[in-house]
Design an enzyme around this catalytic site. Sequence first.
Site, PDB file in Angstrom:
ATOM      1  N   LYS A 209     133.110 -77.733  24.565  1.00 17.86           N
ATOM      2  CA  LYS A 209     133.458 -79.070  24.080  1.00 17.86           C
ATOM      3  C   LYS A 209     134.053 -78.960  22.672  1.00 17.86           C
ATOM      4  O   LYS A 209     135.087 -79.528  22.380  1.00 17.86           O
ATOM      5  CB  LYS A 209     132.201 -79.949  24.091  1.00 17.86           C
ATOM      6  CG  LYS A 209     132.442 -81.346  23.593  1.00 17.86           C
ATOM      7  CD  LYS A 209     131.191 -82.193  23.748  1.00 17.86           C
ATOM      8  CE  LYS A 209     131.372 -83.510  22.992  1.00 17.86           C
ATOM      9  NZ  LYS A 209     130.206 -84.379  23.086  1.00 17.86           N
ATOM     10  N   GLU A 215     128.907 -68.043  20.777  1.00 22.12           N
ATOM     11  CA  GLU A 215     128.756 -67.242  21.998  1.00 22.12           C
ATOM     12  C   GLU A 215     130.025 -67.304  22.842  1.00 22.12           C
ATOM     13  O   GLU A 215     130.528 -66.294  23.329  1.00 22.12           O
ATOM     14  CB  GLU A 215     127.582 -67.765  22.835  1.00 22.12           C
ATOM     15  CG  GLU A 215     126.207 -67.551  22.239  1.00 22.12           C
ATOM     16  CD  GLU A 215     125.758 -68.706  21.357  1.00 22.12           C
ATOM     17  OE1 GLU A 215     126.630 -69.444  20.824  1.00 22.12           O
ATOM     18  OE2 GLU A 215     124.531 -68.871  21.193  1.00 22.12           O
ATOM     19  N   GLY A 271     127.550 -82.757  26.063  1.00 20.93           N
ATOM     20  CA  GLY A 271     127.655 -81.459  26.737  1.00 20.93           C
ATOM     21  C   GLY A 271     126.784 -81.381  27.982  1.00 20.93           C
ATOM     22  O   GLY A 271     127.226 -80.938  29.054  1.00 20.93           O
ATOM     23  N   ARG A 272     125.551 -81.855  27.874  1.00 16.78           N
ATOM     24  CA  ARG A 272     124.623 -81.733  29.013  1.00 16.78           C
ATOM     25  C   ARG A 272     124.865 -82.804  30.076  1.00 16.78           C
ATOM     26  O   ARG A 272     124.156 -82.853  31.075  1.00 16.78           O
ATOM     27  CB  ARG A 272     123.181 -81.754  28.513  1.00 16.78           C
ATOM     28  CG  ARG A 272     122.834 -82.920  27.609  1.00 16.78           C
ATOM     29  CD  ARG A 272     121.517 -82.677  26.892  1.00 16.78           C
ATOM     30  NE  ARG A 272     121.187 -83.733  25.945  1.00 16.78           N
ATOM     31  CZ  ARG A 272     121.571 -83.760  24.687  1.00 16.78           C
ATOM     32  NH1 ARG A 272     122.334 -82.799  24.196  1.00 16.78           N
ATOM     33  NH2 ARG A 272     121.189 -84.732  23.870  1.00 16.78           N
ATOM     34  N   GLU A 357     116.812 -81.041  25.834  1.00 14.30           N
ATOM     35  CA  GLU A 357     117.713 -81.247  24.699  1.00 14.30           C
ATOM     36  C   GLU A 357     117.861 -82.756  24.451  1.00 14.30           C
ATOM     37  O   GLU A 357     118.073 -83.187  23.329  1.00 14.30           O
ATOM     38  CB  GLU A 357     119.080 -80.590  24.950  1.00 14.30           C
ATOM     39  CG  GLU A 357     119.845 -80.306  23.669  1.00 14.30           C
ATOM     40  CD  GLU A 357     121.109 -79.476  23.870  1.00 14.30           C
ATOM     41  OE1 GLU A 357     122.088 -80.003  24.399  1.00 14.30           O
ATOM     42  OE2 GLU A 357     121.115 -78.295  23.473  1.00 14.30           O
ATOM     43  N   HIS A 388     103.938 -68.385  45.782  1.00 12.67           N
ATOM     44  CA  HIS A 388     103.330 -67.050  45.730  1.00 12.67           C
ATOM     45  C   HIS A 388     103.296 -66.536  44.306  1.00 12.67           C
ATOM     46  O   HIS A 388     103.198 -65.334  44.074  1.00 12.67           O
ATOM     47  CB  HIS A 388     104.104 -66.106  46.648  1.00 12.67           C
ATOM     48  CG  HIS A 388     104.041 -66.554  48.074  1.00 12.67           C
ATOM     49  ND1 HIS A 388     103.028 -66.183  48.926  1.00 12.67           N
ATOM     50  CD2 HIS A 388     104.824 -67.412  48.780  1.00 12.67           C
ATOM     51  CE1 HIS A 388     103.208 -66.768  50.105  1.00 12.67           C
ATOM     52  NE2 HIS A 388     104.297 -67.519  50.032  1.00 12.67           N
ATOM     53  N   LYS A 508     121.463 -71.981  14.259  1.00 10.26           N
ATOM     54  CA  LYS A 508     122.867 -71.537  14.236  1.00 10.26           C
ATOM     55  C   LYS A 508     123.268 -71.125  12.826  1.00 10.26           C
ATOM     56  O   LYS A 508     123.923 -70.101  12.626  1.00 10.26           O
ATOM     57  CB  LYS A 508     123.791 -72.680  14.680  1.00 10.26           C
ATOM     58  CG  LYS A 508     123.795 -72.987  16.152  1.00 10.26           C
ATOM     59  CD  LYS A 508     124.856 -74.046  16.450  1.00 10.26           C
ATOM     60  CE  LYS A 508     124.721 -74.583  17.857  1.00 10.26           C
ATOM     61  NZ  LYS A 508     125.589 -75.726  18.117  1.00 10.26           N
TER      62      LYS A 508
HETATM   63  O1  F6P Z   1     123.911 -75.752  20.763  1.00 10.20           O
HETATM   64  C1  F6P Z   1     123.721 -76.731  21.699  1.00 10.20           C
HETATM   65  C2  F6P Z   1     125.026 -77.184  22.247  1.00 10.20           C
HETATM   66  O2  F6P Z   1     125.691 -77.944  21.287  1.00 10.20           O
HETATM   67  C3  F6P Z   1     124.841 -77.976  23.524  1.00 10.20           C
HETATM   68  O3  F6P Z   1     124.506 -79.291  23.309  1.00 10.20           O
HETATM   69  C4  F6P Z   1     126.135 -77.756  24.200  1.00 10.20           C
HETATM   70  O4  F6P Z   1     126.069 -78.077  25.554  1.00 10.20           O
HETATM   71  C5  F6P Z   1     126.341 -76.286  23.931  1.00 10.20           C
HETATM   72  O5  F6P Z   1     125.860 -76.107  22.621  1.00 10.20           O
HETATM   73  C6  F6P Z   1     127.747 -75.789  24.042  1.00 10.20           C
HETATM   74  O6  F6P Z   1     128.615 -76.443  23.173  1.00 10.20           O
HETATM   75  P1  F6P Z   1     130.178 -76.359  23.376  1.00 10.20           P
HETATM   76  O7  F6P Z   1     130.518 -76.944  24.691  1.00 10.20           O
HETATM   77  O8  F6P Z   1     130.759 -77.149  22.236  1.00 10.20           O
HETATM   78  O9  F6P Z   1     130.589 -74.916  23.302  1.00 10.20           O
END
Ligand code: F6P
Length: 545
Positions: A209, A215, A271-272, A357, A388, A508
Site C-alpha cells: 500500500k 521487507e 491493508g488488512r 491489528e 490431535h 520499525k
Molecule cells: O506494519 C503493519 C502494516 O502497516 C500493515 O498494517 C500492513 O498491512 C503491512 O504493514 C504492509 O504494509 P504495506 O502494504 O504498506 O507494505
Amino acid sequence: MDKPVPLTQRPQWQALAEHATAIAGTRLRDLFAADPARGQRLTAEGAGLYLDYSKQRVDEDTLRLLLELADACELSARTAAMFAGEHINRTEDRAVLHVALRMPKGERLEVDGVDVVAQVHEVLDRMAAFADRVRGGQWTGHSGRRIRNVISIGIGGSDLGPVMAYEALRDFSNRDMHFGFVSNVDGTDFSEAVRGLDPAETLFIVCSKTFTTLETLANAHAARTWCLDGLGGDASAVAKHFVAVSTNADGVRDFGIDTDNMFGFWDWVGGRYSMDSAIGLSTMIAIGPENFRDMLAGFHEMDEHFRDTPFERNLPVLMALVAIWNNDFLGADTVAVLPYAQYLKRFPAYLQQLTMESNGKSVTLDGRRVDYQTGPVYWGEPGTNGQHSFYQLIHQGTRLVPCDFIGFCEPLSPLREQHDLLMANLFAQGEALAFGKAADEVRAEGVADALVPHKTFEGNRPSSTILAQKLTPHALGALVALYEHSVFVQGVVWDIDSFDQWGVELGKVLAKQTASELAAARLPELRHDSSTNALIRRYREQRGT
Ligand code: F6P
C-alpha cells in the site's frame, strides 16, 4: 460533540456484569434442557452462511442486554457513518470503505465529491484484462515465453489475504500455473519461493500500500536482481516481469516499475481489509476474473446483510456481541478459529491480522485508557489436525477457549465419505465441548474411581458453528466480510479505532536504527539497554562473514 459515557459506566454494561454473576451457575446442559428448540432458535442466516450460536453461554436476557448495549453505543449510526464514507478512522483522519470495493458496477458512493465505485470498477476491469492476458499466454516475458509462475511479494495485509485466498480457492485455480508468496525479510523465504523457477517464465507482483515497507522492498530488490541475472542483465526486462499494486505511484516509479504496470487502490482501504482490492491481483490470476467477481458478490451480500438486517438476526452483530460477552464478562482471553476445511489452512493466520491489528488497542477514540479488555488473541488450525494437538486444553484445561467451528456441507474432494468423517468430527467437537461427560456417567461405564476425575469432561465450553454449502469464491467472500464486520462492531462497542495500527511503528523505528548498527564496519557506540547491547554484540561476533 458530547463525550460518550465511558463504557463501564453505561447502565447496559453494568447490567451485563450483574447478569454474568447471576447466570454463572447456569450450564449449557440446563439451557438446552429448558428449551428443546434452542438449537434451531439461536441461529441466524445471511449471504449463504448459517450461524449456530446456541452453544454459547447466553440466555434470552444475555442477548437482550447485549443488544441494548449495541444500541447504547449507537451501532446503527456508526455503521451508517462507515457506509457513507465518513472519516471514522479518526487517528488517521480517513474514511474506511472496504465495502466500496465490492459494490456492483453502477452503484454510486461519493467521497469528497468523487464516485469511488466507478474508480473501483476501472481498476477491476484493468486487473481482469491483465489477468486474462497472463492466463491466456498473451502477456509474455521479456524473451517471449509464456508466464507460468506468479510470485506475489508483500507482507501483512499485502500478503495474508492473497495467500489465504489462493489456498482457500485452490480448487478453482489454474493448475497449469504456479503461484508463490514471499513476505518475510528472511532471505530464505525468497530463495525457496524461486528455487527451480525460470525467470523467463516468472512474473512478480509487488504489493505494498505504502511502497515503503522494508521487507517488501528488500524482497522486491532481490527479485529484480534474480530476474535480471537470469535474463542477461537487460533492465528493460523489468517491464515484462514486474507489476506493482500500491497507492504510492511515486514509490513504484522510483523502484523502476512503469506506472502503466501499476494497479492502484486508495487510502480508504486498510491493508488488512484489502484482499478484494488490487492487492488480490494474484487471486484473480489464479482463479480468473469471473470467480473473483463471484467472491466480490459474496462480500457484498454480507455487507448488505450487515447494513440492513435487524441486530437480532444479523450475523456479524451476533458474532461480535457473543465475542464481547466471552471476552469481557466470561473472562476468555482467546478465540480459537477451527476451519474443518484443509483449504482454509491460512484462514486463522489471516484473521490474526484482521482481528488483532484492528482491535489490539488500549485507548478509546478520545485517548482515554480503557478499563476493560479489548481484542482477544485469535489463533487456530484446521480440524481435524488440531484435535490431535491442542484440543486437549480446550476440553480439559483450566482456561475458557471459545471456538468458532467452520464447515461446508458439500465436499470439494471426490472422497465423499472422508468429508462425512470430517464433518462428523466438527459436530462431535461442539457437542463434547458443550455437554461434556459428567463424573457419574464416567463411573457408570465402570471406570476405576482413581481415573474418574481424569476421564470427566466438565463441558459448558462455548462454541459457535458457521456452515456454508460449499467453499466457493462467493462463500469465502461472505465469510471474510462476516469477520470484518464483526471486528467493526466489537470496535464500536469498545470505543476504539479499529482501523489504525500505531502499535507497529516503534519496532520499525528501532529496527532501522539497529540495522545500521549491524551493517557498520566497526561497531558503533551502542546506546540501547544492556540486554539489547549484549545481543547485538554477540550477533556481530557470531554471524560469520
Ligand atoms: O506494519 C503493519 C502494516 O502497516 C500493515 O498494517 C500492513 O498491512 C503491512 O504493514 C504492509 O504494509 P504495506 O502494504 O504498506 O507494505
